[in-house]
Design a protein around this motif. Sequence first.
Motif, PDB file in Angstrom:
ATOM      1  N   LYS A 153      -3.662 -18.177 -12.379  1.00  0.00           N
ATOM      2  CA  LYS A 153      -2.779 -18.972 -11.511  1.00  0.00           C
ATOM      3  C   LYS A 153      -2.756 -20.430 -11.964  1.00  0.00           C
ATOM      4  O   LYS A 153      -1.719 -21.099 -11.946  1.00  0.00           O
ATOM      5  N   LYS A 154      -3.926 -20.911 -12.390  1.00  0.00           N
ATOM      6  CA  LYS A 154      -4.043 -22.310 -12.839  1.00  0.00           C
ATOM      7  C   LYS A 154      -3.247 -22.539 -14.113  1.00  0.00           C
ATOM      8  O   LYS A 154      -2.589 -23.588 -14.298  1.00  0.00           O
ATOM      9  N   ASP A 155      -3.279 -21.542 -15.006  1.00  0.00           N
ATOM     10  CA  ASP A 155      -2.556 -21.662 -16.275  1.00  0.00           C
ATOM     11  C   ASP A 155      -1.058 -21.411 -16.118  1.00  0.00           C
ATOM     12  O   ASP A 155      -0.298 -21.498 -17.091  1.00  0.00           O
ATOM     13  N   GLY A 156      -0.623 -21.055 -14.902  1.00  0.00           N
ATOM     14  CA  GLY A 156       0.798 -20.838 -14.644  1.00  0.00           C
ATOM     15  C   GLY A 156       1.272 -19.463 -15.042  1.00  0.00           C
ATOM     16  O   GLY A 156       2.479 -19.208 -15.109  1.00  0.00           O
ATOM     17  N   GLN A 157       0.344 -18.550 -15.317  1.00  0.00           N
ATOM     18  CA  GLN A 157       0.731 -17.175 -15.674  1.00  0.00           C
ATOM     19  C   GLN A 157       1.004 -16.370 -14.403  1.00  0.00           C
ATOM     20  O   GLN A 157       0.576 -16.721 -13.314  1.00  0.00           O
ATOM     21  N   GLU A 158       1.727 -15.262 -14.602  1.00  0.00           N
ATOM     22  CA  GLU A 158       2.028 -14.383 -13.476  1.00  0.00           C
ATOM     23  C   GLU A 158       0.792 -13.536 -13.167  1.00  0.00           C
ATOM     24  O   GLU A 158       0.260 -12.853 -14.047  1.00  0.00           O
ATOM     25  N   VAL A 159       0.347 -13.620 -11.929  1.00  0.00           N
ATOM     26  CA  VAL A 159      -0.869 -12.892 -11.537  1.00  0.00           C
ATOM     27  C   VAL A 159      -0.487 -11.460 -11.182  1.00  0.00           C
ATOM     28  O   VAL A 159       0.321 -11.226 -10.284  1.00  0.00           O
ATOM     29  N   LYS A 160      -1.079 -10.520 -11.926  1.00  0.00           N
ATOM     30  CA  LYS A 160      -0.799  -9.098 -11.687  1.00  0.00           C
ATOM     31  C   LYS A 160      -1.948  -8.510 -10.866  1.00  0.00           C
ATOM     32  O   LYS A 160      -3.083  -8.432 -11.329  1.00  0.00           O
ATOM     33  N   THR A 161      -1.674  -8.157  -9.651  1.00  0.00           N
ATOM     34  CA  THR A 161      -2.699  -7.541  -8.781  1.00  0.00           C
ATOM     35  C   THR A 161      -2.249  -6.140  -8.402  1.00  0.00           C
ATOM     36  O   THR A 161      -1.095  -5.924  -8.042  1.00  0.00           O
ATOM     37  N   LYS A 162      -3.172  -5.232  -8.508  1.00  0.00           N
ATOM     38  CA  LYS A 162      -2.900  -3.851  -8.155  1.00  0.00           C
ATOM     39  C   LYS A 162      -3.946  -3.405  -7.153  1.00  0.00           C
ATOM     40  O   LYS A 162      -5.134  -3.715  -7.300  1.00  0.00           O
ATOM     41  N   LYS A 163      -3.498  -2.687  -6.112  1.00  0.00           N
ATOM     42  CA  LYS A 163      -4.435  -2.256  -5.091  1.00  0.00           C
ATOM     43  C   LYS A 163      -5.440  -1.266  -5.699  1.00  0.00           C
ATOM     44  O   LYS A 163      -5.044  -0.249  -6.275  1.00  0.00           O
ATOM     45  N   PRO A 164      -6.744  -1.555  -5.576  1.00  0.00           N
ATOM     46  CA  PRO A 164      -7.734  -0.655  -6.190  1.00  0.00           C
ATOM     47  C   PRO A 164      -7.847   0.649  -5.407  1.00  0.00           C
ATOM     48  O   PRO A 164      -7.735   0.674  -4.183  1.00  0.00           O
ATOM     49  N   GLN A 165      -8.080   1.733  -6.143  1.00  0.00           N
ATOM     50  CA  GLN A 165      -8.259   3.056  -5.517  1.00  0.00           C
ATOM     51  C   GLN A 165      -9.763   3.310  -5.398  1.00  0.00           C
ATOM     52  O   GLN A 165     -10.426   3.669  -6.377  1.00  0.00           O
ATOM     53  N   VAL A 166     -10.283   3.102  -4.204  1.00  0.00           N
ATOM     54  CA  VAL A 166     -11.726   3.259  -3.975  1.00  0.00           C
ATOM     55  C   VAL A 166     -11.956   4.064  -2.699  1.00  0.00           C
ATOM     56  O   VAL A 166     -11.037   4.237  -1.890  1.00  0.00           O
ATOM     57  N   ILE A 167     -13.205   4.551  -2.550  1.00  0.00           N
ATOM     58  CA  ILE A 167     -13.545   5.281  -1.318  1.00  0.00           C
ATOM     59  C   ILE A 167     -13.730   4.288  -0.175  1.00  0.00           C
ATOM     60  O   ILE A 167     -14.221   3.177  -0.374  1.00  0.00           O
ATOM     61  N   LYS A 168     -13.332   4.721   1.004  1.00  0.00           N
ATOM     62  CA  LYS A 168     -13.424   3.868   2.195  1.00  0.00           C
ATOM     63  C   LYS A 168     -14.683   4.261   2.969  1.00  0.00           C
ATOM     64  O   LYS A 168     -14.996   5.450   3.075  1.00  0.00           O
ATOM     65  N   TYR A 169     -15.370   3.289   3.505  1.00  0.00           N
ATOM     66  CA  TYR A 169     -16.589   3.561   4.269  1.00  0.00           C
ATOM     67  C   TYR A 169     -16.629   2.679   5.514  1.00  0.00           C
ATOM     68  O   TYR A 169     -15.805   1.778   5.675  1.00  0.00           O
ATOM     69  N   GLY A 170     -17.580   2.969   6.383  1.00  0.00           N
ATOM     70  CA  GLY A 170     -17.643   2.287   7.673  1.00  0.00           C
ATOM     71  C   GLY A 170     -17.028   3.190   8.736  1.00  0.00           C
ATOM     72  O   GLY A 170     -15.898   3.672   8.577  1.00  0.00           O
ATOM     73  N   LEU A 171     -17.762   3.417   9.810  1.00  0.00           N
ATOM     74  CA  LEU A 171     -17.347   4.396  10.818  1.00  0.00           C
ATOM     75  C   LEU A 171     -16.007   4.049  11.460  1.00  0.00           C
ATOM     76  O   LEU A 171     -15.122   4.905  11.575  1.00  0.00           O
ATOM     77  N   ASN A 172     -15.823   2.795  11.836  1.00  0.00           N
ATOM     78  CA  ASN A 172     -14.571   2.387  12.490  1.00  0.00           C
ATOM     79  C   ASN A 172     -13.387   2.505  11.537  1.00  0.00           C
ATOM     80  O   ASN A 172     -12.297   2.954  11.921  1.00  0.00           O
ATOM     81  N   HIS A 173     -13.615   2.090  10.275  1.00  0.00           N
ATOM     82  CA  HIS A 173     -12.541   2.148   9.276  1.00  0.00           C
ATOM     83  C   HIS A 173     -12.117   3.590   9.012  1.00  0.00           C
ATOM     84  O   HIS A 173     -10.912   3.916   8.983  1.00  0.00           O
ATOM     85  N   VAL A 174     -13.120   4.482   8.847  1.00  0.00           N
ATOM     86  CA  VAL A 174     -12.836   5.901   8.570  1.00  0.00           C
ATOM     87  C   VAL A 174     -12.125   6.542   9.767  1.00  0.00           C
ATOM     88  O   VAL A 174     -11.180   7.328   9.595  1.00  0.00           O
ATOM     89  N   THR A 175     -12.544   6.175  10.988  1.00  0.00           N
ATOM     90  CA  THR A 175     -11.911   6.713  12.206  1.00  0.00           C
ATOM     91  C   THR A 175     -10.428   6.342  12.253  1.00  0.00           C
ATOM     92  O   THR A 175      -9.572   7.182  12.560  1.00  0.00           O
ATOM     93  N   THR A 176     -10.134   5.075  11.923  1.00  0.00           N
ATOM     94  CA  THR A 176      -8.734   4.616  11.906  1.00  0.00           C
ATOM     95  C   THR A 176      -7.912   5.386  10.878  1.00  0.00           C
ATOM     96  O   THR A 176      -6.769   5.789  11.154  1.00  0.00           O
ATOM     97  N   LEU A 177      -8.502   5.620   9.701  1.00  0.00           N
ATOM     98  CA  LEU A 177      -7.803   6.366   8.638  1.00  0.00           C
ATOM     99  C   LEU A 177      -7.521   7.805   9.071  1.00  0.00           C
ATOM    100  O   LEU A 177      -6.462   8.355   8.759  1.00  0.00           O
ATOM    101  N   ILE A 178      -8.479   8.421   9.785  1.00  0.00           N
ATOM    102  CA  ILE A 178      -8.280   9.802  10.260  1.00  0.00           C
ATOM    103  C   ILE A 178      -7.162   9.836  11.309  1.00  0.00           C
ATOM    104  O   ILE A 178      -6.283  10.707  11.281  1.00  0.00           O
ATOM    105  N   GLU A 179      -7.206   8.877  12.235  1.00  0.00           N
ATOM    106  CA  GLU A 179      -6.188   8.843  13.303  1.00  0.00           C
ATOM    107  C   GLU A 179      -4.783   8.623  12.743  1.00  0.00           C
ATOM    108  O   GLU A 179      -3.806   9.161  13.261  1.00  0.00           O
ATOM    109  N   ASN A 180      -4.684   7.839  11.657  1.00  0.00           N
ATOM    110  CA  ASN A 180      -3.386   7.594  11.013  1.00  0.00           C
ATOM    111  C   ASN A 180      -3.029   8.671   9.987  1.00  0.00           C
ATOM    112  O   ASN A 180      -1.998   8.559   9.316  1.00  0.00           O
ATOM    113  N   LYS A 181      -3.921   9.657   9.827  1.00  0.00           N
ATOM    114  CA  LYS A 181      -3.751  10.749   8.848  1.00  0.00           C
ATOM    115  C   LYS A 181      -3.603  10.221   7.422  1.00  0.00           C
ATOM    116  O   LYS A 181      -2.909  10.821   6.586  1.00  0.00           O
ATOM    117  N   ALA A 182      -4.280   9.104   7.165  1.00  0.00           N
ATOM    118  CA  ALA A 182      -4.241   8.512   5.816  1.00  0.00           C
ATOM    119  C   ALA A 182      -5.348   9.071   4.939  1.00  0.00           C
ATOM    120  O   ALA A 182      -5.258   9.027   3.708  1.00  0.00           O
TER     121      ALA A 182
END
Length: 298
Positions: A153-182
């Motif tokens: 960003k400092k050099d003025g280049q285009e920042v390429k960000t891609k959402k990482p594909q990782v496992i989700k953890y944490g009871l509340n987070h996993v519960t939300t994912l199940i309820e949303n069928k994600a």
Amino acid sequence: RNLAQGSNTSAAPLRCQPSRSLPAARATKSAAMGKAAKAAAGKKKLPSAPLADKKKKAQKNPLFEKTPRNYRLGGDIQPKRDLTRFVRWPKYVRLQRMKKIMLMRLKMPPAINQFNMTIDKNQATSLLRLLKKYTPETAEAKKNRLMEMAQQKKDGQEVKTKKPQVIKYGLNHVTTLIENKAAKLVVIAHDVDPIEMVCWLPALCRKKDVPYCIIKGKGRLGMLVHKKAASCVALTTVRQEDKAELDKLADNFKAQFNDNAEVRRRWGGGIMGIKSQHVMQRREKAIQIEQAKKLGLQ
């Protein structure tokens, strides 16, 4: 003549008369000789085997003298023995052992007992191999990535960000994912303490039609997400090359857990100790004998 007669009379008692006990003595002697002959015949000397190895006495070496140890009082130091049976264990060890026995003895409802029915070793190996590919980045890796983005960003280049594909953890987070069928697959640990934290999660997965499985060891799930322990983890997306493997695991677990009515009905516990089992068996046997007697009388 008188002298001669006197000498004859005096000499008469000196005459050797045959003893009456002589035949009996001869009989005992012959019997003893017969016994000796029989004993000699019984102990007949057999010829030694021609190829038998003669035992050689081990020659003692004068340089090495035997010094046997004396373990009596004031003697040598006693050898190490396994004293595990007599150890006074720490309180936390005694508590966990008592808890284990209590869980065996008490009747356990299906909602709790379902956590004793886990996936086997081969299934766990293939599942963990897949999950390991999607471990979240460490704090160090995240820091380096953010620094790189900031530099771009400092050099003025285009920042390429891609959402990482990782496992989700944490009871509340996993519960939300199940309820949303994600969530595509949910993995729950069997030894969460207190168990009430996750005992409702399988029912939610069945309701939302999300494949789930129960694996042994919250520590193993914790290692995947750089924590000591994790109660549950979920997979939302995977790369194209792992899609077939995920679908195969999801189908297997759906048949084994989601669609298995036996899991929701089977009670657990009620396993008595070996002494109590023997007492119950003897009691049943006595009742059967009593009934058989009654039937015989009737």
